[in-house]
Design an enzyme around this catalytic site. Sequence first.
Site, PDB file in Angstrom:
ATOM      1  N   HIS A   3      -7.522  -5.500  -0.499  1.00 48.93           N
ATOM      2  CA  HIS A   3      -6.479  -5.132  -0.205  1.00 48.93           C
ATOM      3  C   HIS A   3      -5.723  -5.737   0.961  1.00 48.93           C
ATOM      4  CE1 HIS A   3      -4.018  -1.193  -0.348  1.00 48.93           C
ATOM      5  NE2 HIS A   3      -4.181  -0.842   0.828  1.00 48.93           N
ATOM      6  N   SER A  12       0.883  -1.378   0.028  1.00 49.73           N
ATOM      7  CA  SER A  12       0.031  -0.054  -0.035  1.00 49.73           C
ATOM      8  C   SER A  12       0.944   1.284   0.074  1.00 49.73           C
ATOM      9  CB  SER A  12      -1.165  -0.167   1.224  1.00 49.73           C
ATOM     10  OG  SER A  12      -2.035   0.696   0.974  1.00 49.73           O
TER      11      SER A  12
HETATM   12  C1  GTR Z   1      -5.119   4.554   1.374  1.00 46.75           C
HETATM   13  C2  GTR Z   1      -4.770   5.372   0.500  1.00 46.75           C
HETATM   14  C3  GTR Z   1      -4.100   4.594  -0.414  1.00 46.75           C
HETATM   15  C4  GTR Z   1      -3.152   3.520   0.298  1.00 46.75           C
HETATM   16  C5  GTR Z   1      -3.829   2.873   1.581  1.00 46.75           C
HETATM   17  C6  GTR Z   1      -2.744   2.281   2.678  1.00 46.75           C
HETATM   18  O1  GTR Z   1      -6.248   5.296   2.537  1.00 46.75           O
HETATM   19  O2  GTR Z   1      -5.833   6.147  -0.132  1.00 46.75           O
HETATM   20  O3  GTR Z   1      -3.173   5.125  -1.226  1.00 46.75           O
HETATM   21  O4  GTR Z   1      -1.688   3.999   0.271  1.00 46.75           O
HETATM   22  O5  GTR Z   1      -4.170   3.833   2.138  1.00 46.75           O
HETATM   23  O6  GTR Z   1      -1.639   2.896   2.620  1.00 46.75           O
HETATM   24  O7  GTR Z   1      -3.285   1.504   3.426  1.00 46.75           O
END
Ligand code: GTR
Length: 428
Positions: free
Chosen positions: A408, A267
């Site tokens: 995710h 992420s």
């Molecule tokens: C989210 C963000 C993403 C990603 C994610 C993370 O809120 O929008 O770009 O990086 O976080 O790091 O978990």
Amino acid sequence: MYKLICVVTLATLAPICSVLAQPEIFNVDESLVEPYELPELLKLDNGQKVQSLADWENERRNEILDVFLEEVYGKLPDKALKPTIEVVDHSETALNNTAIRQQWELTFENNGKKLVIEVLAYLPKGVIAPHVFVVPNFRGNQSVNNDPNIAITNSWVRMKKNAPNVGVVDHRATEASRGTSSAMFPLDRIIGNGFGLYTVYYGDIDPDFNDFSNGIHPLFYEVGEDQPKSDAWGAISAWAWGLTKVIDVIEDNPLTRDSRIIVMGHSRLGKTALWSGVIDSRIDVAISNNSGCMGAALSRRRFGETVKIINTRFPHWFSDNFLKYSDHEDNLPVDQHMLIALMAPRPVYIASAQQDRWADPKGEYLAGYYATPVYELYGKKGLPGPELPEVNHPIHHTIGYHLRSGGHGVTDYDWEQYMAFAKMHLDK
Ligand code: GTR
């Protein structure tokens, strides 16, 4: 330009909507992606075509790198700051006697400020110079395993809205946070496959909120400064800088001096992993897991998270110069296929998850695909065509890619791919 408002009923995107301060407008429908034109990878700023590897290495690569440094993530300091390094732990019997555990404290001092970064390693016993993964963590080193000997971070820890935040009280980690990220760090598999792991808490390097009076930045201010210059490093560059300090430790450590190095991040730390691979050529393989906007995903697709949304929610991640590209992606002289190309000819892996549309799986794939001509200049294979591969059908060329089922996160499936990919490229 945007066709879908965040009133999405899809279960997978609902949490995103709820954490945004105001409803944001974004598109998650492929049929609504507007045509876009990517900046040309192999055309110099003066209009001439890149004809050879020398043109790429001596000219075009530098042009692109300068844009990422000045306009996107921000320039890192020229000045070297040497830490004092203290070995605070060495055990030969860790993880049921399968691993060596080591911990270091790196203390940086300058401008009357001090910063301590703690590094933790597990190395497989009996393997000489194992390949090592460097994986930054989100909640402190103690979160990667419930080994009671890991030092608990003293740094500020992010607390997520609508999440249990187990073991974190008032932004401080407690005993109860031990092992809470262990699913992301399957040490038994990593060690069992003969790999080592180095990890560092990203909040030791720079706490993840919009404030430049803490973390590493103040140690580098010039007289009269209290924030980075407009072309200087934001948090992602700072975290990447921190990873280069972990690599210094790897190189100083007789057990890993000759190891090959794979950086993997998830992420926002996937964005960081790619950027660290670009700025530090000692990294042999870079892996981005679900890195999304300003990681692997092409910004011009404006699918899922956009430049405007990321700049609104996380302005501190980038250089101030980057703010002007909110809603103006087409003015950016680069797109993320160029970031991937800057890794060439070293292996790079982009991993997406099917339900993680916020990160734009197709845009992540296409960045690898459009970076391929640079890999081909080196006689290496990138990604084969513009269509996304089937779910759970990984491609392991010099550019690797998979679209995993699910959402995710980092799963055992992801790790299986990363270890196979690393072995394929690094085993002699
Ligand atoms: C989210 C963000 C993403 C990603 C994610 C993370 O809120 O929008 O770009 O990086 O976080 O790091 O978990």
